[in-house]
Design an enzyme around this catalytic site. Structure first.
Site, PDB file in Angstrom:
ATOM      1  N   HIS A   1      74.609 -33.075  55.427  1.00  0.00           N
ATOM      2  CA  HIS A   1      73.962 -32.406  54.363  1.00  0.00           C
ATOM      3  C   HIS A   1      75.018 -32.466  53.191  1.00  0.00           C
ATOM      4  O   HIS A   1      74.935 -31.534  52.215  1.00  0.00           O
ATOM      5  CB  HIS A   1      73.697 -31.055  54.679  1.00  0.00           C
TER       6      HIS A   1
ATOM      7  N   ILE B   1      64.651 -22.378  54.189  1.00  0.00           N
ATOM      8  CA  ILE B   1      64.828 -20.732  54.662  1.00  0.00           C
ATOM      9  C   ILE B   1      65.774 -20.325  53.306  1.00  0.00           C
ATOM     10  O   ILE B   1      65.555 -19.101  52.995  1.00  0.00           O
ATOM     11  CB  ILE B   1      65.556 -20.870  55.795  1.00  0.00           C
TER      12      ILE B   1
ATOM     13  N   ARG C   1      69.477 -42.784  50.901  1.00  0.00           N
ATOM     14  CA  ARG C   1      70.156 -41.857  52.000  1.00  0.00           C
ATOM     15  C   ARG C   1      70.533 -42.815  53.283  1.00  0.00           C
ATOM     16  O   ARG C   1      69.827 -43.166  54.010  1.00  0.00           O
ATOM     17  CB  ARG C   1      69.213 -40.646  52.268  1.00  0.00           C
TER      18      ARG C   1
ATOM     19  N   GLU D   1      68.084 -33.074  46.693  1.00  0.00           N
ATOM     20  CA  GLU D   1      68.939 -34.277  47.297  1.00  0.00           C
ATOM     21  C   GLU D   1      68.467 -35.300  46.580  1.00  0.00           C
ATOM     22  O   GLU D   1      69.488 -36.433  46.302  1.00  0.00           O
ATOM     23  CB  GLU D   1      68.807 -34.554  48.865  1.00  0.00           C
TER      24      GLU D   1
ATOM     25  N   ASN E   1      63.732 -19.703  50.173  1.00  0.00           N
ATOM     26  CA  ASN E   1      62.102 -18.937  50.325  1.00  0.00           C
ATOM     27  C   ASN E   1      62.290 -17.975  51.228  1.00  0.00           C
ATOM     28  O   ASN E   1      61.277 -17.248  51.421  1.00  0.00           O
ATOM     29  CB  ASN E   1      61.248 -19.980  50.688  1.00  0.00           C
TER      30      ASN E   1
END
Ligand code: ADP
Length: 401
Positions: free
Chosen positions: A183, A333, A94, A388, A336
């Site tokens: 992202h 978030i 990454r 990811e 969940n």
């Protein structure tokens, strides 16, 4: 084929060994406090259906040492999942910033490494650490092909009218100041999962990644990112765990000129002491839920502000896309936290967005794509677990197979 996925920080290394044909995670772990006292590695591995875990308190002087220990764990008789180091033929890294040039995943070459180094001025916290990770992994896995997957790459389709700031042109041409977005790996992954689930190849969607960092992306019917809420850096856009998201820049001038604050102080406040932490006293959304349920005024305000900001972006992105087929919630978030999703979708029926409140509560923490909209809702509301690492592994595989 096994692909090792690496996410290197300045003092940490996250890794996953993924069997690409099945998508199964064979082993994963986290090395922390590299170069500091108290360094350790938590390593997890699977044998059949069973998952095992081991913590090693071990001196990790630098990332190269950490990789040597990790390589050892992967082939060890007890903790290992492969026979020999050479079985790892590809390593996907990454890399946060690929600038304007790197719009696609790249096999790491000296030129790519040079570019990652040069882009450090745009991502000072991440790119140097990502590069340290690449160099160290090349030493530990010299026979593997190393691949860089950039967080910015998915956003290369954003048109100039959206990525430019209305400041003098030279700051763009000469200093590369523009919106890049981040992202990207997650936004792309969850969008593609939604396309598969809905069997809708021409899906127009707004992806809402809500983790400690948070961002939203408008994705058109061709699957292209055309707007995203983070900008030049990751401070822009949504309210996050500790980051403010959008603020009026004149606040910064006021803090410097009228309040005698230094730029370092302001940077620290906007990045580390703002967001949920600044409003409600905790950057962990679970703590803030608890306080919200106890009727704590700051926690209630925090969730109201958090959802209000997201709604503003939903409205803006529906305009940019000329309507939307699906809202996609993801990350800690988004996946969940049924309260956050409920508040984000409240009173949006005028836009054709209707949440099924019961389904939203019942389908919290899904392990695959779930729909939480009412039957009458014109817009689908999906919760999609992001992955990811799998996306990085797949993109790596596509280059090396
Ligand atoms: P990162 O950006 O570090 O990868 P994550 O995607 O793991 O972050 O998201 C972290 C956030 O998700 C935290 O605010 C955490 O409180 C929140 N979160 C995780 N699990 C839950 C849960 N069960 N209910 C509410 N919030 C949760």
């Amino acid at each position: 084929m096994e692909i090792l996925v690496i996410n290197a920080g300045s003092s940490s290394l996250k890794y996953q060994l993924i069997h690409i044909e099945t998508g199964q995670v064979l082993a994963k772990g986290l090395a922390e406090r590299i170069g500091m006292p108290g360094s350790n590695i938590v390593h997890e591995w699977t044998k059949g259906e069973e998952v095992f875990k081991k913590k090693l308190d071990v001196a990790l002087q630098n990332h190269t040492v950490a990789f040597d220990v990790i390589a050892g764990l992967l082939i060890d008789a007890e903790t290992g999942v492969i026979r020999q180091q050479e079985d790892i033929k590809a390593v996907g890294h990454r890399v946060v910033h690929g600038g304007e040039h790197y719009t696609e995943t790249q096999v790491v070459t000296d030129e790519v490494k040079q570019a990652i180094r040069e882009l450090a001025s745009l991502a000072p916290l991440h790119n140097p650490a990502n590069l340290i990770g690449i160099n160290a992994a090349e030493k530990a896995f010299p026979n593997a092909v190393h691949v860089a997957v950039f967080d910015t790459a998915f956003h290369h389709t954003i048109p100039e009218k959206a990525f430019r700031y209305a400041i003098p042109e030279r700051f763009y041409q000469h200093d590369r100041i523009r919106a890049y977005g981040f992202h990207g790996t997650s936004h792309k992954f969850v969008y593609e999962q939604a396309v598969k689930h809905l069997e809708a190849p021409d899906l127009k969607a707004i992806t809402i990644h809500l983790g400690n960092g948070a961002s939203m992306t408008a994705i058109n019917e061709k699957g292209e990112s055309i707007e995203t809420s983070m900008g030049f850096g990751p401070l822009a856009g949504l309210i996050m765990g500790t980051r403010s998201g959008d603020i009026d820049p004149s606040i910064i001038f006021h803090m410097v000129e009228e309040m005698d604050m230094s730029l370092d102080d302001i940077k620290e406040i906007l990045n580390k002491q703002s967001g949920m932490l600044g409003i409600a006293g905790s950057n962990d959304a679970r703590d803030v839920i608890r306080l919200y349920q106890e009727g704590d005024k700051n926690a209630i305000l925090c969730y109201e502000m958090y959802a209000h900001r997201i709604k503003k972006y939903i409205g803006a992105y529906m305009a940019v896309l000329n309507g939307v087929d699906a809202l996609i919630f993801t990350a800690g978030i988004g996946e969940n936290n049924e309260l956050a999703r409920r508040l984000c979708c409240e009173n949006l029926s005028g836009l054709g967005i209707e949440l099924d409140v019961q389904a939203n509560a019942a389908k919290n923490h899904p392990s695959q794509v779930v729909e939480v909209n009412t039957a009458a809702s014109k817009v689908k509301i999906l919760v999609v677990p992001t992955n990811e690492e799998l996306e990085i592994a797949q993109q790596t595989y596509a280059l090396v197979k």
